[in-house]
Design an enzyme around this catalytic site. Structure first.
Site, PDB file in Angstrom:
ATOM      1  N   ARG A  67      16.111 -17.493   6.507  1.00 35.77           N
ATOM      2  CA  ARG A  67      16.203 -17.618   7.969  1.00 35.77           C
ATOM      3  C   ARG A  67      17.642 -17.735   8.441  1.00 35.77           C
ATOM      4  O   ARG A  67      17.957 -17.357   9.572  1.00 35.77           O
ATOM      5  CB  ARG A  67      15.352 -18.785   8.457  1.00 35.77           C
ATOM      6  CG  ARG A  67      13.851 -18.502   8.352  1.00 35.77           C
ATOM      7  CD  ARG A  67      12.997 -19.630   8.884  1.00 35.77           C
ATOM      8  NE  ARG A  67      13.252 -20.884   8.217  1.00 35.77           N
ATOM      9  CZ  ARG A  67      12.545 -21.382   7.209  1.00 35.77           C
ATOM     10  NH1 ARG A  67      11.515 -20.714   6.753  1.00 35.77           N
ATOM     11  NH2 ARG A  67      12.853 -22.540   6.671  1.00 35.77           N
ATOM     12  N   GLU A 104      13.939 -30.971  -5.606  1.00 41.08           N
ATOM     13  CA  GLU A 104      13.132 -32.162  -5.863  1.00 41.08           C
ATOM     14  C   GLU A 104      12.534 -32.115  -7.268  1.00 41.08           C
ATOM     15  O   GLU A 104      12.504 -33.113  -7.969  1.00 41.08           O
ATOM     16  CB  GLU A 104      12.018 -32.250  -4.808  1.00 41.08           C
ATOM     17  CG  GLU A 104      11.238 -33.525  -4.880  1.00 41.08           C
ATOM     18  CD  GLU A 104      10.231 -33.656  -3.757  1.00 41.08           C
ATOM     19  OE1 GLU A 104       9.440 -34.605  -3.815  1.00 41.08           O
ATOM     20  OE2 GLU A 104      10.235 -32.823  -2.834  1.00 41.08           O
TER      21      GLU A 104
END
Length: 183
Positions: A67, A104
């Site tokens: 994006r 993560e």
């Protein structure tokens, strides 16, 4: 937050749609596609980011996949400076510089064409959202490894509750971090 008019912030916010439980239960996804579909809002966003390019003396813009590409490309045209895509590893042909970073659960890698940045460049990183800051941090390191100067990082929206700003400011060495909207 950066100096964007209240009217512009209100316009941008009005075109960002909340999608509950996407991509998994408990997550409130911020969908910017309605903003992109609205020419008035997309122009206001482009103008605000282009003004930051001028303010920070940027000579090139790095857009982060995917994006960030959508936002950075029109900004580079408006500001009259070059656009450099930073892609996921393995997506660019030719000689590249790579930078790994922690996720993560595991690691990821981004890359840029080795010849696209030089010591003469002041680079503004543009992305849609600052979340945990991992990708932006890796892009800052990648720009420096290419020999260029980081002019700053600019995002449409910062998810303040994820503390990405703290992580990113630690590596910016005083370069600005501008979020048009903080939620």
């Amino acid at each position: 937050m950066t100096s964007v008019s209240t009217e512009t912030v209100d316009l941008l916010l009005s075109r960002i749609r909340d999608v509950p439980d996407y991509p998994k239960p408990g997550v409130m996804f911020k969908d910017i596609t309605p903003l992109l579909a609205d020419p008035e809002a997309f122009t206001a966003l482009t103008d605000a980011l282009a003004a930051l390019c001028v303010k920070h003396g940027a000579t090139k813009i790095v857009g982060l996949e995917a994006r960030g590409f959508i936002l950075a490309a029109p900004v580079s045209v408006r500001a009259g400076i070059g656009f450099i895509p930073v892609r996921k590893a393995g997506k660019l042909p030719g000689a590249t510089l790579k930078q790994a970073y922690e996720l993560e659960y595991g690691t990821a890698e981004i890359e840029v064409h080795a010849e696209d940045l030089s010591g003469d460049d002041r680079v503004l990183v543009i992305d849609d959202v600052l979340a945990t800051g991992g990708t932006a941090e890796a892009s800052v390191e990648l720009i420096r490894r290419a020999g260029a100067e980081v002019a700053g990082v600019a995002v449409l929206m910062e998810l303040g509750f994820l503390s990405g700003r703290r992580r990113l400011e630690a590596v910016l060495d005083g370069a600005p971090l501008d979020a048009l909207i903080t939620v």
